[in-house]
Structures are given as C-alpha cells and as structure tokens.
Design a protein around this motif. Structure first.
Motif, PDB file in Angstrom:
ATOM      1  N   LEU A  64       0.818  -1.210   0.000  1.00 19.68           N
ATOM      2  CA  LEU A  64       0.000   0.000   0.000  1.00 19.68           C
ATOM      3  C   LEU A  64       0.850   1.258   0.000  1.00 19.68           C
ATOM      4  O   LEU A  64       2.060   1.218   0.214  1.00 19.68           O
ATOM      5  CB  LEU A  64      -0.911   0.006   1.240  1.00 19.68           C
ATOM      6  CG  LEU A  64      -1.843  -1.188   1.425  1.00 19.68           C
ATOM      7  CD1 LEU A  64      -2.645  -1.006   2.711  1.00 19.68           C
ATOM      8  CD2 LEU A  64      -2.767  -1.352   0.235  1.00 19.68           C
ATOM      9  N   ASN A  65       0.189   2.373  -0.202  1.00 23.65           N
ATOM     10  CA  ASN A  65       0.824   3.678  -0.080  1.00 23.65           C
ATOM     11  C   ASN A  65       1.242   3.881   1.375  1.00 23.65           C
ATOM     12  O   ASN A  65       0.400   3.890   2.283  1.00 23.65           O
ATOM     13  CB  ASN A  65      -0.176   4.765  -0.494  1.00 23.65           C
ATOM     14  CG  ASN A  65       0.404   6.161  -0.425  1.00 23.65           C
ATOM     15  OD1 ASN A  65       0.795   6.612   0.643  1.00 23.65           O
ATOM     16  ND2 ASN A  65       0.451   6.828  -1.554  1.00 23.65           N
ATOM     17  N   ARG A  66       2.527   4.028   1.617  1.00 26.30           N
ATOM     18  CA  ARG A  66       3.034   4.060   2.990  1.00 26.30           C
ATOM     19  C   ARG A  66       2.612   5.319   3.733  1.00 26.30           C
ATOM     20  O   ARG A  66       2.439   5.300   4.958  1.00 26.30           O
ATOM     21  CB  ARG A  66       4.550   3.912   2.994  1.00 26.30           C
ATOM     22  CG  ARG A  66       4.993   2.472   2.774  1.00 26.30           C
ATOM     23  CD  ARG A  66       6.487   2.342   2.691  1.00 26.30           C
ATOM     24  NE  ARG A  66       6.869   0.936   2.535  1.00 26.30           N
ATOM     25  CZ  ARG A  66       8.017   0.536   2.034  1.00 26.30           C
ATOM     26  NH1 ARG A  66       8.907   1.430   1.644  1.00 26.30           N
ATOM     27  NH2 ARG A  66       8.298  -0.744   1.930  1.00 26.30           N
ATOM     28  N   LYS A  67       2.460   6.433   3.032  1.00 28.99           N
ATOM     29  CA  LYS A  67       2.003   7.651   3.704  1.00 28.99           C
ATOM     30  C   LYS A  67       0.630   7.432   4.316  1.00 28.99           C
ATOM     31  O   LYS A  67       0.399   7.748   5.490  1.00 28.99           O
ATOM     32  CB  LYS A  67       1.963   8.809   2.710  1.00 28.99           C
ATOM     33  CG  LYS A  67       1.344  10.077   3.293  1.00 28.99           C
ATOM     34  CD  LYS A  67       1.264  11.189   2.266  1.00 28.99           C
ATOM     35  CE  LYS A  67       0.548  12.412   2.848  1.00 28.99           C
ATOM     36  NZ  LYS A  67       0.512  13.535   1.886  1.00 28.99           N
ATOM     37  N   ARG A  68      -0.294   6.916   3.542  1.00 27.75           N
ATOM     38  CA  ARG A  68      -1.647   6.681   4.049  1.00 27.75           C
ATOM     39  C   ARG A  68      -1.644   5.667   5.185  1.00 27.75           C
ATOM     40  O   ARG A  68      -2.379   5.809   6.173  1.00 27.75           O
ATOM     41  CB  ARG A  68      -2.550   6.198   2.919  1.00 27.75           C
ATOM     42  CG  ARG A  68      -2.776   7.238   1.826  1.00 27.75           C
ATOM     43  CD  ARG A  68      -3.566   6.646   0.674  1.00 27.75           C
ATOM     44  NE  ARG A  68      -3.681   7.593  -0.425  1.00 27.75           N
ATOM     45  CZ  ARG A  68      -4.170   7.277  -1.624  1.00 27.75           C
ATOM     46  NH1 ARG A  68      -4.572   6.036  -1.861  1.00 27.75           N
ATOM     47  NH2 ARG A  68      -4.243   8.192  -2.567  1.00 27.75           N
ATOM     48  N   LEU A  69      -0.825   4.641   5.049  1.00 25.51           N
ATOM     49  CA  LEU A  69      -0.754   3.615   6.089  1.00 25.51           C
ATOM     50  C   LEU A  69      -0.233   4.205   7.393  1.00 25.51           C
ATOM     51  O   LEU A  69      -0.778   3.951   8.477  1.00 25.51           O
ATOM     52  CB  LEU A  69       0.146   2.472   5.619  1.00 25.51           C
ATOM     53  CG  LEU A  69       0.314   1.292   6.577  1.00 25.51           C
ATOM     54  CD1 LEU A  69      -1.030   0.644   6.885  1.00 25.51           C
ATOM     55  CD2 LEU A  69       1.282   0.263   5.992  1.00 25.51           C
ATOM     56  N   ILE A  70       0.823   5.016   7.310  1.00 31.46           N
ATOM     57  CA  ILE A  70       1.416   5.611   8.510  1.00 31.46           C
ATOM     58  C   ILE A  70       0.428   6.540   9.201  1.00 31.46           C
ATOM     59  O   ILE A  70       0.228   6.473  10.423  1.00 31.46           O
ATOM     60  CB  ILE A  70       2.712   6.367   8.142  1.00 31.46           C
ATOM     61  CG1 ILE A  70       3.811   5.364   7.758  1.00 31.46           C
ATOM     62  CG2 ILE A  70       3.184   7.233   9.307  1.00 31.46           C
ATOM     63  CD1 ILE A  70       5.050   6.005   7.150  1.00 31.46           C
ATOM     64  N   VAL A  71      -0.208   7.428   8.450  1.00 36.79           N
ATOM     65  CA  VAL A  71      -1.155   8.378   9.043  1.00 36.79           C
ATOM     66  C   VAL A  71      -2.346   7.654   9.652  1.00 36.79           C
ATOM     67  O   VAL A  71      -2.807   7.989  10.759  1.00 36.79           O
ATOM     68  CB  VAL A  71      -1.622   9.405   7.984  1.00 36.79           C
ATOM     69  CG1 VAL A  71      -2.741  10.278   8.546  1.00 36.79           C
ATOM     70  CG2 VAL A  71      -0.452  10.274   7.535  1.00 36.79           C
ATOM     71  N   SER A  72      -2.858   6.632   8.981  1.00 39.90           N
ATOM     72  CA  SER A  72      -3.994   5.869   9.504  1.00 39.90           C
ATOM     73  C   SER A  72      -3.644   5.190  10.823  1.00 39.90           C
ATOM     74  O   SER A  72      -4.440   5.197  11.784  1.00 39.90           O
ATOM     75  CB  SER A  72      -4.441   4.821   8.484  1.00 39.90           C
ATOM     76  OG  SER A  72      -4.907   5.428   7.296  1.00 39.90           O
ATOM     77  N   LEU A 124       2.577  14.535   9.647  1.00 40.90           N
ATOM     78  CA  LEU A 124       2.980  13.526   8.663  1.00 40.90           C
ATOM     79  C   LEU A 124       2.136  13.613   7.397  1.00 40.90           C
ATOM     80  O   LEU A 124       2.638  13.442   6.288  1.00 40.90           O
ATOM     81  CB  LEU A 124       2.867  12.136   9.284  1.00 40.90           C
ATOM     82  CG  LEU A 124       3.879  11.823  10.390  1.00 40.90           C
ATOM     83  CD1 LEU A 124       3.462  10.565  11.153  1.00 40.90           C
ATOM     84  CD2 LEU A 124       5.275  11.656   9.817  1.00 40.90           C
ATOM     85  N   TYR A 125       0.860  13.897   7.568  1.00 40.84           N
ATOM     86  CA  TYR A 125      -0.024  14.024   6.402  1.00 40.84           C
ATOM     87  C   TYR A 125       0.447  15.152   5.490  1.00 40.84           C
ATOM     88  O   TYR A 125       0.379  15.058   4.259  1.00 40.84           O
ATOM     89  CB  TYR A 125      -1.456  14.282   6.867  1.00 40.84           C
ATOM     90  CG  TYR A 125      -2.434  14.458   5.730  1.00 40.84           C
ATOM     91  CD1 TYR A 125      -2.908  13.355   5.012  1.00 40.84           C
ATOM     92  CD2 TYR A 125      -2.885  15.731   5.372  1.00 40.84           C
ATOM     93  CE1 TYR A 125      -3.794  13.512   3.962  1.00 40.84           C
ATOM     94  CE2 TYR A 125      -3.776  15.895   4.331  1.00 40.84           C
ATOM     95  CZ  TYR A 125      -4.227  14.791   3.630  1.00 40.84           C
ATOM     96  OH  TYR A 125      -5.107  14.959   2.585  1.00 40.84           O
ATOM     97  N   ARG A 126       0.945  16.219   6.092  1.00 41.84           N
ATOM     98  CA  ARG A 126       1.400  17.372   5.298  1.00 41.84           C
ATOM     99  C   ARG A 126       2.808  17.182   4.744  1.00 41.84           C
ATOM    100  O   ARG A 126       3.135  17.726   3.677  1.00 41.84           O
ATOM    101  CB  ARG A 126       1.362  18.631   6.170  1.00 41.84           C
ATOM    102  CG  ARG A 126      -0.041  19.074   6.550  1.00 41.84           C
ATOM    103  CD  ARG A 126       0.002  20.334   7.392  1.00 41.84           C
ATOM    104  NE  ARG A 126      -1.352  20.871   7.644  1.00 41.84           N
ATOM    105  CZ  ARG A 126      -1.599  21.967   8.358  1.00 41.84           C
ATOM    106  NH1 ARG A 126      -0.592  22.642   8.911  1.00 41.84           N
ATOM    107  NH2 ARG A 126      -2.835  22.375   8.542  1.00 41.84           N
ATOM    108  N   ALA A 127       3.660  16.438   5.444  1.00 43.71           N
ATOM    109  CA  ALA A 127       5.082  16.397   5.086  1.00 43.71           C
ATOM    110  C   ALA A 127       5.485  15.208   4.222  1.00 43.71           C
ATOM    111  O   ALA A 127       6.401  15.329   3.396  1.00 43.71           O
ATOM    112  CB  ALA A 127       5.934  16.405   6.359  1.00 43.71           C
ATOM    113  N   LEU A 128       4.855  14.058   4.385  1.00 41.88           N
ATOM    114  CA  LEU A 128       5.314  12.863   3.681  1.00 41.88           C
ATOM    115  C   LEU A 128       4.860  12.864   2.230  1.00 41.88           C
ATOM    116  O   LEU A 128       3.735  13.253   1.912  1.00 41.88           O
ATOM    117  CB  LEU A 128       4.808  11.591   4.366  1.00 41.88           C
ATOM    118  CG  LEU A 128       5.320  11.302   5.775  1.00 41.88           C
ATOM    119  CD1 LEU A 128       4.838   9.927   6.214  1.00 41.88           C
ATOM    120  CD2 LEU A 128       6.826  11.390   5.848  1.00 41.88           C
ATOM    121  N   ALA A 129       5.746  12.392   1.379  1.00 40.62           N
ATOM    122  CA  ALA A 129       5.391  12.209  -0.025  1.00 40.62           C
ATOM    123  C   ALA A 129       4.610  10.912  -0.176  1.00 40.62           C
ATOM    124  O   ALA A 129       4.887   9.925   0.498  1.00 40.62           O
ATOM    125  CB  ALA A 129       6.652  12.163  -0.886  1.00 40.62           C
TER     126      ALA A 129
END
Length: 421
Positions: free
Chosen positions: A93-101, A201-206
């Motif tokens: 999965l998209n790691r940004k979405r996974l991390i924020v979730s 993290l939502y704002r900073a991660l690609a």
C-alpha cells in the motif's frame, strides 16, 4: 567503489570512508529524517509507558502484583499481531496513508486505555495500543527504502536511535506525569501527541507508491513466512533479537518492583530517571549503523553479546547500590541497541525489495522475546526476588552469546550473515 562486506576489513575505497561522494550521499533530507525519528520515538513510547506505572495500575484496578506484568505482555502481543498482519502492508500500500492511519487509530486506542475501569478492558485496549504501535516499523522500512544502500545503516541507526530515546523518555515522562496527575493522564497526553503527529505527517510525507507486487493480501502474508524459510540471515538474527530483547524486558519490567518497595521506596519520577542511564543505547544505535556500513557487523555483535552477559553482574547489587544498577543499565542498553541495529542492517541488505516484510518478520522475534521476558520477570520476582531476576537475565544473555558463537563457526556462516564465500 568497493562495497562494504560483513567482515572486519575495510577497503581503502570503501563508502565508509570520510570522503563519501555524491553517489553515496543519503537520499533523505535531514528535516525528513528528524520528522520520521520523532514519529518513531512517540509511537514506541506507547509500548513502554506502562512499565514504571505497573504498581499504580495494579492498585487502581485491584490487580495482584504478580499478575500486573501481563499488561506489558498484552501490549507486546498486540505488537506481534501488528508485525504479522499490518507491517507487511508497507510493501503493498501507499506508505504515507498507512502511517497516518495507524497514528490516528493509535490515538483512539490510547483514549480507551486512559478511560478503562475494568481489568479486561485495559488488557484489550493495551493489545490495540501494541497493534497500532507497529507504525514504528512501517516508518523504519520507509526510511530504509529511500536510503542509499551505502548509507542505509546510518539512516536505520538514526531512526533506531530515536526509538531508544522514545523508550527512555517514555519511562521518565510517564513517571513524572503519573506523580503529578495519575497514570491515566499519561495516556490522555499521548493520544493528543499522536493526533498532532498524524497531521504533520499528512502534510510532510510524499505519497510514494511501493513497488507493485503481484500478490493479494493473503499472498503477501504468506510471503512473510516464505522469507523466514528462505532467508537464513533473517532466522539467525531474529533468534538473537528474541533473546536480546527478552533480557531487555526482564530488566525493565522487574526493575520497578524492588525500586518502589521498601527500603528504597522510590517515586515514579525517580524510577523514570533511571531510563536516562540508557542514553548509551541511543549512542550505540547511531554508531552501530555506521559500523555495519563499514563491515564490522560481526565484531559489533560479539562485543554486544559479551556486554549483555556482563551487565547483569553489577545489576545483581541493585538493592544495595543504585550506582551498580546504573552501570548495569548502561551496559545492557548499549549492548541490546547495538545488536538490534546490526541485525536490521544485515537483514535489509539481504532483500532490499522486501523491506516491510523483512522488518515485520524480524520484529516478531523482538516482540515475542519482550513479551516472554516481561511475563517471566514479574513471576520470578514474586517467587524468588531480585537476585533470581538477574540470574534469569544473565542466563538468557549467555544463551544468545552461545548461539551466535555456534553459528559463527559453522560452514554455513557466510551464507547466514551475508558474507562472500
């Protein structure tokens, strides 16, 4: 340039040399490494907040002291489940979405812990806290996947160093906040911090998409077991992690019991201050990553395991000498964290295409060891006291050293440790 190998020889043209050129420069920017490090520190703290608070939790919920260590075990059990079922998703999965979730769900679980009034509710909520805390390993894999191969050990060491600081600050902050406002306030505060970090993290991660895998979720989970079967370095280093963190958990779970009991009767804050002695672990994490990049993984492993065994000697005098306890804590934290970073550097190098699954499988060993150590420590202390706890920790540490030596001198060693034949 000649790549570093897992030997103690360092070529003159090694990327470990001081004059690293642009081709070996880290891909990650310093601000991003700092943000990822802060995320790991705050997330891992949730797993360790309870250790200085066990006596207060037991009193608040009317749980007998010999059973309260199950709180730590429940958290580690949840962590193990997350390693198996959540961390591998980082390769799919998209790691940004996974991390924020995961950060948002962690905040929700912490709120349940803070408001729990029944023993069963607390245990269930702690399992959820551990389950969501695996965001740490998703972040580690994210950092490792973006790092340059020649600098991967340093990047992993920096992030892991933040994990160590998070563990240390967890004990200190939880003790201080509990003395001021009670143990529940610790978890309310952490829930707020997790929400704030999720926004950053939502704002900073690609939104970096992973390499596309031709696998369903069940197939992804199955591939974790395949890695355990096919990657010897993962098995060897996993067992060392299990034993190392079992010893680590034996100390930090049981230590609060003699320190809070007469004649010492230290406060939560005073017990939490002992965590500062473990700053050596953070230094070890940073240095061990560089040593691994420079080909000194075996030397680092041997020294770490020797220090791990020796650390229990001064700690045996903890009830009569706090200075001896501090010396032992410094040695143990340095040893465990140096071993941990070395392990991760070697397994990431084994399969760069499977970072999340590798770290998930490896950290299962870590979590199982921590859970077993926590459960055993409180029971052993209740039955035979602090000297028996130290004997248990020393025996586990010695077993780790013997297993490493047995593997070190087998014909298959070059394959299991990533060395060229």
């Amino acid at each position: 340039m000649t790549a570093c190998t897992d030997t103690d020889a360092q070529p003159r043209s090694s990327p470990c040399a001081a004059h690293v050129d642009a081709r070996t420069a880290p891909v990650l920017s310093r601000p991003l490494i700092l943000l990822l490090s802060m995320t790991c520190a705050l997330a891992v703290a949730n797993v360790y907040f309870a250790q200085p608070l066990l006596e207060s939790m037991a009193s608040s919920l009317a749980v007998r002291p010999g059973l309260i260590g199950v709180v730590v075990t429940a958290t580690q059990f949840g962590y193990a489940l997350g390693l198996l079922f959540i961390v591998p998703l980082g390769d799919l999965l998209n790691r940004k979405r996974l991390i924020v979730s995961l950060m948002l769900l962690s905040a929700a679980a912490l709120l349940v812990v803070a408001s729990a009034r029944q023993w069963s509710v607390l245990l269930a909520a702690m399992i959820l806290v551990g389950l969501m805390a695996v965001v740490v390993q998703v972040v580690v894999a994210y950092a490792a996947s973006l790092a340059n191969a020649a600098q991967r050990g340093q990047v992993v060491g920096s992030v892991t160093g933040a994990v160590v600081l998070g563990i240390l600050l967890a004990r200190l902050v939880s003790g201080l906040v509990a003395d001021l406002a009670g143990w529940r306030a610790v978890y309310y505060l952490s829930a707020g911090l997790m929400l704030g970090m999720a926004l950053l993290l939502y704002r900073a991660l690609a939104a970096v998409e992973p390499v596309r895998l031709d696998a369903s979720y069940p197939g992804l989970l199955l591939s974790v077991w395949t890695l355990l079967v096919t990657e010897p370095v993962l098995r060897v280093r996993g067992v060392l992690a299990l034993l190392g963190f079992a010893a680590f958990s034996v100390l930090w779970t049981a230590m609060v019991l003699p320190l809070s009991a007469p004649p010492l009767s230290l406060s939560h804050t005073q017990i939490g201050l002992f965590g500062l002695a473990g700053l050596a672990g953070a230094l070890a994490a940073r240095r061990a990553g560089r040593w691994a990049d420079c080909g000194h993984a075996q030397r680092t492993t041997g020294i770490s395991l020797a220090l791990l065994v020796l650390s229990w000697l001064p700690m045996a005098w903890a009830e009569s000498s706090l200075l001896a306890l501090i010396v032992g804590v410094v040695l143990l934290d340095f040893a465990v964290q140096a071993l941990h970073v070395t392990n991760q550097s070697l397994i990431f190098a084994a399969r760069p295409d499977a970072q999340s699954r590798l770290v998930g499988a490896y950290m299962c060993f870590y979590s199982i060891g921590s859970a077993l150590g926590a459960a055993a420590a409180t029971q052993v202390y209740a039955l035979w006291g602090w000297p028996a706890v130290c004997a248990l920790g020393a025996a586990i540490s010695l077993l780790a050293g013997l297993l490493w030596m047995a593997n070190r001198f087998t014909p298959a060693h070059d394959l299991t440790e990533g060395n060229p034949r």
